[in-house]
Scaffold this motif. Structure first.
Motif, PDB file in Angstrom:
ATOM      1  N   THR A 223       0.845  -1.195   0.000  1.00 48.96           N
ATOM      2  CA  THR A 223       0.000   0.000   0.000  1.00 48.96           C
ATOM      3  C   THR A 223       0.881   1.246   0.000  1.00 48.96           C
ATOM      4  OG1 THR A 223      -0.124   0.171   2.420  1.00 48.96           O
ATOM      5  CG2 THR A 223      -1.803  -1.185   1.326  1.00 48.96           C
ATOM      6  N   GLU A 224       0.409   2.259  -0.704  1.00 51.42           N
ATOM      7  CA  GLU A 224       1.125   3.537  -0.698  1.00 51.42           C
ATOM      8  C   GLU A 224       1.093   4.154   0.702  1.00 51.42           C
ATOM      9  OE1 GLU A 224       3.022   4.859  -2.776  1.00 51.42           O
ATOM     10  OE2 GLU A 224       2.504   4.144  -4.791  1.00 51.42           O
ATOM     11  N   LYS A 225       0.021   3.916   1.425  1.00 50.02           N
ATOM     12  CA  LYS A 225      -0.120   4.475   2.771  1.00 50.02           C
ATOM     13  C   LYS A 225       1.027   4.023   3.674  1.00 50.02           C
ATOM     14  CE  LYS A 225      -3.546   4.885   6.534  1.00 50.02           C
ATOM     15  NZ  LYS A 225      -2.739   4.401   7.672  1.00 50.02           N
ATOM     16  N   LYS A 228       4.364   5.608   2.582  1.00 52.73           N
ATOM     17  CA  LYS A 228       4.446   7.030   2.903  1.00 52.73           C
ATOM     18  C   LYS A 228       4.582   7.266   4.400  1.00 52.73           C
ATOM     19  CE  LYS A 228       1.957  11.409   2.353  1.00 52.73           C
ATOM     20  NZ  LYS A 228       0.744  12.078   1.797  1.00 52.73           N
ATOM     21  N   GLU A 229       3.743   6.616   5.202  1.00 48.96           N
ATOM     22  CA  GLU A 229       3.684   6.911   6.630  1.00 48.96           C
ATOM     23  C   GLU A 229       4.741   6.179   7.448  1.00 48.96           C
ATOM     24  OE1 GLU A 229      -0.267   6.112   7.953  1.00 48.96           O
ATOM     25  OE2 GLU A 229      -1.180   7.673   6.688  1.00 48.96           O
TER      26      GLU A 229
END
Length: 375
Positions: A223-225, A228-229
Motif C-alpha cells: 500500500t502507498e499508505k 508514505k507513513e
C-alpha cells in the motif's frame, strides 16, 4: 578504533563491524588526519546540472534538486559548485562474512558465504529499520574505514566468500562504490548481490544488473499508505523495479517484513501475491519474515508465527511456488519444497542447511527444475 594500516596488515576483513557506535560529526579514523584526504569525494554517475549551480539527482525516484554545498535526502551525495559527488565511495562502516541465507537468498548458491559491506546512508526512512545506526546517519557521523573495490574483492577471496553482498544500509546510495566493486569482482570470478529497498530509477538499475549476480528486494508493503507513513517512500517505483528485474533476467527474491497491524491484513497479502504471480511469475521466492520491535516502532509486538504461516498459505493459494517463513529458526517454512513432488529439496534451520538433495538445478526426487542460481 582499528586503523586502515592495521586492518590491511592483519587481513581480518569479514569479521568485524565498525558502526555500532554513534560518533557525532567526527569519524574516529580521521582523528589524526584530514577528513577529505582520507575519504576523497567521487563524482556521481547519475545527475544533471541545473541553473545557478544546482543539480538534480537522477539515481533514485526522489529526484532531489540540490543547491550548492547542500546534500540530497540520503545525506551521502553533495553538490559542490554544480557537480554532484558521492561521499561514501570506498568508505565502509560495516562488514562481515555472512551465510548467503542471512540475506536472505535461498535460491542462490546455498551454503556459501557472502562478504557483506555497507556505507552510511539510505534514501528512505523505515520506522522499523534494524540498522538505523548506519542508515540514518551521515558518513561523517559514524566510524568508517577506506577499502577500495579491489581490496574488497581480495578480502572476499581470502575469506573464501563466493559473493560480495552490498547490504545492511541501502546500497543504492553508494551506487558508484557498488558498481565499481561489482565490475572488479566479476573480472575475478566473484559474484555480487544487492540487498535493496528497490527505490532506484530504471536506467541505473539496468546498468548495475549487468554486473550483479542476484538481487534481493525488501518489499515493505503493498500500500502507498504504508510506504508514505512508515517508510517515507513510495510503492509504485518499487513495483517498477521488480518488473525491471524480471525484464533483465537477473535472479531475484523478495522479502516482506510482517509488521503487526500495519501490513499484515489478509486482503493486502492476497492482492500482493496476485500481483507477484501476474507480473513476476510463480517462481519468484518470497520470504515473509518476523518483525521485532526496534528504532521508532518499539510499541508493536513481534510478529506471531501464525501470521507468517497465514501469509505463506495465502501465497501458495495464489499459485506462488516458493514462499518462506523467516526469523523463526526451525520452522518447516524455512525449507525449500519441490512444487512437483512436494518433497523437501533443501532443509534449513536458521541460516544452516541440514540437507540438500538437489541434483544440479533439479529436484533429486522427481527431476523437476527448481529455478535459481545453484552453481
Amino acid at each position: 578504533m582499528i586503523t586502515r594500516r592495521k586492518f590491511l596488515e592483519t587481513g581480518i576483513a569479514g569479521t568485524c563491524a565498525f558502526c555500532t557506535g554513534y560518533a557525532p560529526f567526527v569519524s574516529a579514523i580521521n582523528a589524526s588526519g584530514s577528513y577529505e584526504e582520507e575519504f576523497p569525494a567521487k563524482e556521481a554517475m547519475y545527475y544533471k546540472q541545473l541553473p545557478e549551480t544546482r543539480v538534480e539527482c537522477e539515481l533514485c525516484p526522489r529526484g532531489c534538486k540540490v543547491a550548492d554545498l547542500e546534500r540530497g535526502y540520503c545525506g551521502v551525495r553533495e553538490n559542490r559548485d554544480g557537480k554532484y559527488y558521492t561521499l561514501v565511495h570506498s568508505r565502509i562502516c560495516s562488514l562481515n562474512a555472512d551465510p548467503i541465507e542471512k540475506k536472505p537468498l535461498f535460491h542462490y548458491l546455498p551454503g556459501t558465504k557472502a562478504y557483506s559491506i555497507a556505507t552510511a546512508g539510505c534514501n528512505i526512512e523505515c520506522k522499523f529499520c534494524q540498522n538505523w545506526q548506519i542508515s540514518q546517519f551521515r558518513p561523517e557521523q559514524i566510524d568508517s574505514i577506506k577499502i577500495t573495490p579491489g581490496e574488497v574483492v581480495k578480502f572476499a577471496q581470502k575469506r573464501k566468500c563466493d559473493t560480495i553482498a552490498y547490504t545492511y544500509s541501502e546500497p543504492v546510495v553508494f551506487y558508484e562504490y557498488m558498481y565499481d566493486t561489482a565490475r572488479h569482482a566479476k573480472q575475478e570470478g566473484v559474484g555480487s548481490v544487492m540487498i535493496s529497498n528497490g527505490f532506484i530509477k530504471k536506467e541505473p538499475l539496468v546498468k548495475l544488473c549487468r554486473e550483479l549476480s542476484a538481487v534481493k528486494i525488501d518489499f515493505k508493503a503493498f500500500t502507498e499508505k504504508f510506504y508514505k507513513e512508515t517508510c517515507s517512500g513510495e510503492l509504485k517505483p518499487v513495483l517498477e523495479t521488480l518488473i525491471t528485474l524480471k525484464e533483465t533476467g537477473i535472479w531475484f527474491e523478495v522479502v516482506m517484513l510482517m509488521v503487526p497491524t500495519l501490513n499484515d491484513s489478509e486482503k493486502e497479502l492476497r492482492d500482493m501475491c496476485k500481483w507477484i504471480n501476474e507480473n513476476l511469475g510463480p517462481d519468484v521466492p518470497i520470504h515473509f519474515t518476523r518483525f521485532h520491535p526496534t528504532y521508532k516502532l518499539k510499541n508493536l509486538p513481534p510478529t506471531p508465527t501464525k501470521t507468517l504461516e497465514k501469509a505463506r498459505n495465502i501465497a501458495l493459494e495464489a499459485g506462488l511456488n516458493f514462499p518462506y517463513t523467516g526469523n523463526v529458526p526451525g520452522h518447516p517454512g524455512e525449507s525449500t519444497y519441490c512444487p512437483g513432488c512436494k518433497k523437501v529439496v533443501i532443509k534449513r534451520v536458521g541460516f544452516t542447511i541440514l540437507e540438500n538433495t538437489m541434483k544440479g538445478n533439479e529436484c533429486g526426487n522427481c527431476k523437476r527444475p527448481i529455478p535459481g542460481v545453484w552453481c
